[in-house]
Design a protein around this motif. Structure first.
Motif, PDB file in Angstrom:
ATOM      1  N   TRP A  50     -14.259   6.119   0.726  1.00 45.77           N
ATOM      2  CA  TRP A  50     -13.789   6.503   2.074  1.00 45.77           C
ATOM      3  C   TRP A  50     -12.273   6.271   2.193  1.00 45.77           C
ATOM      4  N   ILE A  96      -8.104  14.622   8.998  1.00 40.96           N
ATOM      5  CA  ILE A  96      -8.606  13.251   8.881  1.00 40.96           C
ATOM      6  C   ILE A  96      -9.909  13.243   8.076  1.00 40.96           C
ATOM      7  N   VAL A 113      -3.348  13.292  -4.190  1.00 43.80           N
ATOM      8  CA  VAL A 113      -4.154  13.363  -2.975  1.00 43.80           C
ATOM      9  C   VAL A 113      -3.197  13.387  -1.775  1.00 43.80           C
ATOM     10  N   ASP A 144       0.822  -1.210   0.000  1.00 41.18           N
ATOM     11  CA  ASP A 144       0.000   0.000   0.000  1.00 41.18           C
ATOM     12  C   ASP A 144       0.857   1.262   0.000  1.00 41.18           C
ATOM     13  N   ALA A 152     -10.632   8.361  12.380  1.00 39.85           N
ATOM     14  CA  ALA A 152     -10.826   8.044  10.953  1.00 39.85           C
ATOM     15  C   ALA A 152     -12.212   7.457  10.680  1.00 39.85           C
ATOM     16  N   LEU A 153     -12.844   6.902  11.726  1.00 39.27           N
ATOM     17  CA  LEU A 153     -14.165   6.283  11.527  1.00 39.27           C
ATOM     18  C   LEU A 153     -15.304   7.290  11.695  1.00 39.27           C
ATOM     19  N   ASP A 154     -14.952   8.510  12.038  1.00 38.67           N
ATOM     20  CA  ASP A 154     -15.965   9.521  12.305  1.00 38.67           C
ATOM     21  C   ASP A 154     -16.420  10.178  11.001  1.00 38.67           C
ATOM     22  N   THR A 155     -17.108   9.400  10.183  1.00 35.75           N
ATOM     23  CA  THR A 155     -17.589   9.887   8.894  1.00 35.75           C
ATOM     24  C   THR A 155     -18.823   9.086   8.480  1.00 35.75           C
ATOM     25  N   TYR A 181     -10.045   6.241  -0.089  1.00 37.52           N
ATOM     26  CA  TYR A 181      -9.309   7.228  -0.882  1.00 37.52           C
ATOM     27  C   TYR A 181      -9.219   8.562  -0.140  1.00 37.52           C
ATOM     28  N   TRP A 182     -10.301   8.930   0.515  1.00 37.51           N
ATOM     29  CA  TRP A 182     -10.308  10.188   1.275  1.00 37.51           C
ATOM     30  C   TRP A 182      -9.463  10.101   2.528  1.00 37.51           C
ATOM     31  N   ALA A 183      -9.465   8.946   3.156  1.00 35.75           N
ATOM     32  CA  ALA A 183      -8.761   8.819   4.437  1.00 35.75           C
ATOM     33  C   ALA A 183      -7.288   8.465   4.268  1.00 35.75           C
ATOM     34  N   TRP A 184      -6.958   7.593   3.296  1.00 36.22           N
ATOM     35  CA  TRP A 184      -5.588   7.084   3.203  1.00 36.22           C
ATOM     36  C   TRP A 184      -4.916   7.342   1.856  1.00 36.22           C
ATOM     37  N   GLY A 185      -5.683   7.860   0.895  1.00 34.38           N
ATOM     38  CA  GLY A 185      -5.061   8.220  -0.384  1.00 34.38           C
ATOM     39  C   GLY A 185      -5.026   7.096  -1.395  1.00 34.38           C
ATOM     40  N   TYR A 186      -5.662   5.969  -1.116  1.00 36.00           N
ATOM     41  CA  TYR A 186      -5.804   4.898  -2.128  1.00 36.00           C
ATOM     42  C   TYR A 186      -7.143   4.227  -1.914  1.00 36.00           C
ATOM     43  N   TYR A 187      -7.724   3.715  -3.011  1.00 28.87           N
ATOM     44  CA  TYR A 187      -9.080   3.179  -2.884  1.00 28.87           C
ATOM     45  C   TYR A 187      -9.120   1.671  -2.723  1.00 28.87           C
ATOM     46  N   PHE A 188      -7.979   1.032  -2.843  1.00 32.02           N
ATOM     47  CA  PHE A 188      -7.959  -0.410  -2.560  1.00 32.02           C
ATOM     48  C   PHE A 188      -6.715  -0.724  -1.737  1.00 32.02           C
ATOM     49  N   SER A 189      -6.935  -1.392  -0.598  1.00 29.94           N
ATOM     50  CA  SER A 189      -5.802  -1.742   0.253  1.00 29.94           C
ATOM     51  C   SER A 189      -5.495  -3.218   0.094  1.00 29.94           C
ATOM     52  N   VAL A 205     -18.119   0.017  -2.894  1.00 32.21           N
ATOM     53  CA  VAL A 205     -17.941   1.327  -3.557  1.00 32.21           C
ATOM     54  C   VAL A 205     -17.753   2.418  -2.495  1.00 32.21           C
TER      55      VAL A 205
END
Lengths: 348, 264
Positions: free
Chosen positions: B193, A183, A193, A44, B121-124, B195-203, B188
């Motif tokens: 989420w 965050i 990003v 990652d 990070a879960l506060d969304t 992508y917004w939180a960690w900068g990638y959409y698949f971990s 989806v």
């Protein structure tokens, strides 16, 4: 002949075989992930192509399944595209399957987007940005990121609730984008990003008293005018250095284990001296001979923000793919219930 | 009365419903079915009140540890059962699902029910939606598992109390389709989420990989229903195996392996 090949490319059975093969390969292979963090934990942190080249290629014994799964997934994606094109050719008769085939198109777009990002993208994971400094982005020549302000929001019982970094993204001196990163609120600019990771403080120098009781801050770049007319310039401060037997100095870490200053002293008569002052040792003889004394009082710290800066040129395409998948699923649900209500092909 | 008392009462009502359905298989009385249904509806209402109460107390949808995810999974299962019951009057066919529901609540009630603090990070809203669609998807996959088992029982040990094979097959396919649709939305939203939180959409964390596998598996099943050889028994077996994949993704990875979705 061509028609037979096309029919085979669109075949449902081919899709099931490919999906099954990918599923089984990933099921088996993924169980290696938690037990081989030296190989897989960086997946990652790098763009996929970089990871394949730098990490996976060197450990093929444990990563071969990933290459095979990748090839099969690409074939699965091609099969999905063929199915969608085949549906488009017969849309007049099969329009009621629009939801399902929008979902196919969405999946294909997401796969293409991922492949694009894997090849042309880059990632800087948890890069350290010091307050007020402009830092070059190694994978994006000519582009910089400046941390203008940083504010951690702490919860009453200790852990941080948020990390607010005010940043500017620059091309040379030109500001491309400016904003706050916190965050779940990244800064986005044309596929780039920026997200927060952590923060901290790092030593940047010392508060000290000189021989004449003059209190000064010894910080990199600072020039101190001495009372005898001489000048002391702090060329560099390193919090922890290692000195080789050859005399070379190496930066070791950011902890204050063995701090050192690189100094230049210019005497009132114009004679210059330049060298290292190791804080745990005596002042260099040349400086002592000039009558200089330095007593270090306390370290000075500066805040830094660790940010992830990723570039994924396929992100927009992936968003479109995700949107199509969502619309496709909702349409498919609507069409499913409509068919049930109208007793239209109730067996499906 | 605390919210846990409500949950305990709901568990009791579900237990009575399961007992009622067992009696229904033996005595075949209409009033037994109605009583069991009433118990389930009452239990579900109490569990919903408990969920809303905990949500209000926490200030966020409390689904961040093992107790609360088991609780939410159980709620989703009951909702899924009621969907099929109200729509198709499946009656005792839901026995397996309600039994599974009791197992989940049995494990949950032995754990600490205290509301956890929320990781920033879960506060969304993305997190809440991701979780809701995920567990609703899991619930339909669990329903498909139950219907798959019943299909095999009806096929090899025919029983008058169970629906016909074609009905079970149809319900199983519907369950898989609905589960897949909801799980797609979960994936989806999770990707946006991430992508917004960690900068990638698949971990490439094992949880991410297995969630993709669950999605891929059930997308394969949505196609397999069109292949004649896989219809009926094959589909029932796939439903049972698929739920194994779901359980491993939810509990196996969360409890046994190191992942970015730990369960404590």
């Amino acid at each position: 002949m061509l028609s037979r090949i096309w029919h085979h490319c669109c075949s449902l059975k081919l899709a099931i075989y490919l999906a099954s093969a990918v599923t089984l390969l990933l099921m088996g292979g993924s169980l290696l992930i938690p037990y081989n963090s030296d190989i897989f934990s960086s997946m990652d942190q790098m763009a996929m192509a970089e990871w394949l080249e730098r990490v996976a290629a060197a450990r093929l014994g444990k990563t071969w399944w990933f290459y095979l799964a990748g090839v099969l997934t690409v074939l699965f994606g091609l099969n999905t595209i063929c199915c969608f094109i085949d549906w488009l050719r017969q849309i007049g008769a099969r329009w009621r399957k629009s939801g399902e085939y929008l979902l196919h198109l969405g999946v294909a777009l997401v796969l293409i987007a991922y492949l694009w990002g894997a090849v042309a993208g880059w990632r800087h994971n948890g890069m350290q940005f010091n307050l007020g400094e402009t830092t070059a982005l190694p994978n994006w020549p000519g582009h910089y990121l400046r941390l203008e302000n940083f504010q951690p929001i702490m919860s009453p019982n200790g852990p941080p609730k948020d990390m607010i970094s005010s940043i500017s993204l620059l091309r040379g001196d030109q500001v491309l984008s400016r904003g706050k990163v916190q965050i779940n609120q990244p800064l986005m600019y044309q596929g780039v990003v920026v997200t927060p990771v952590s923060f901290g403080q790092q030593p940047i120098g010392f508060r000290a008293i000189l021989s004449n009781l003059q209190q000064v801050e010894l910080l990199t770049g600072k020039i101190i005018q001495l009372q005898d007319g001489g000048r002391l310039q702090i060329l560099r401060f390193l919090p922890d250095v290692q000195r080789k037997t050859s005399g070379e100095i190496f930066y070791r870490s950011n902890s204050l284990s063995n701090p050192a200053f690189e100094l230049r002293y210019l005497s009132p008569r114009g004679a210059a001296w330049q060298g290292w002052y190791f804080a745990r040792e005596r002042l260099p003889a040349e400086l002592q001979a000039a009558g200089l004394q330095i007593r270090l009082l306390s370290p000075l710290y500066s805040s830094y923000s660790a940010l992830t800066v990723n570039y994924d040129p396929g992100a927009k395409l992936a968003t479109i793919g995700g949107l199509l998948m969502t619309i496709g699923v909702l349409l498919a649900l609507f069409s499913f219930y409509r068919k049930r209500r109208n007793q239209d092909r109730p067996e499906i | 009365m605390t919210n846990i008392h409500l949950l305990q009462t709901a568990t009791l009502l579900y237990s009575l419903a399961v007992f009622g359905y067992l009696l229904l298989i033996i005595f075949k009385r209409r009033w037994l079915q109605l009583t069991a249904q009433t118990f389930i509806i009452s239990g579900f209402l109490l569990q919903t009140v408990c969920l809303l109460w905990r949500w209000k107390l926490a200030g966020f949808l409390p689904v961040t540890n093992l107790f609360s995810t088991l609780f939410f999974f159980s709620w989703a299962l009951a909702a899924c059962y009621l969907y099929f019951e109200i729509r198709y009057r499946i009656g005792a066919s839901g026995l397996f699902v309600m039994f599974l529901n009791l197992c989940l609540l049995g494990i949950a009630l032995q754990r600490d029910a205290e509301l956890p603090t929320l990781v920033p990070a879960l506060d969304t809203p993305f997190f809440s939606l991701h979780i809701v669609f995920s567990f609703l998807g899991y619930a339909f996959f669990a329903m498909a598992f139950s219907l798959g088992v019943l299909f095999l029982i009806q096929r090899y040990v025919p029983n008058q109390q169970l629906p016909r094979l074609t009905t079970l097959r149809k319900l199983n396919e519907e369950s898989i389709f609905l589960g897949f649709a909801l799980f797609t939305l979960c994936m989806v939203i999770g990707a946006i989420w991430a992508y917004w939180a960690w900068g990638y959409y698949f971990s490439w964390n094992i949880k991410g990989v297995w969630s993709f596998l669950v999605w891929l598996y059930y997308s394969g099943m949505c196609h397999a229903k069109f292949v004649r050889r896989w219809q009926g028994t094959g589909y029932a077996l796939l439903s049972i195996a698929g739920f194994g994949v779901v359980l491993f993704t939810y509990l196996g990875i969360g409890l046994l392996l190191e992942s970015n979705h730990p369960l404590e």
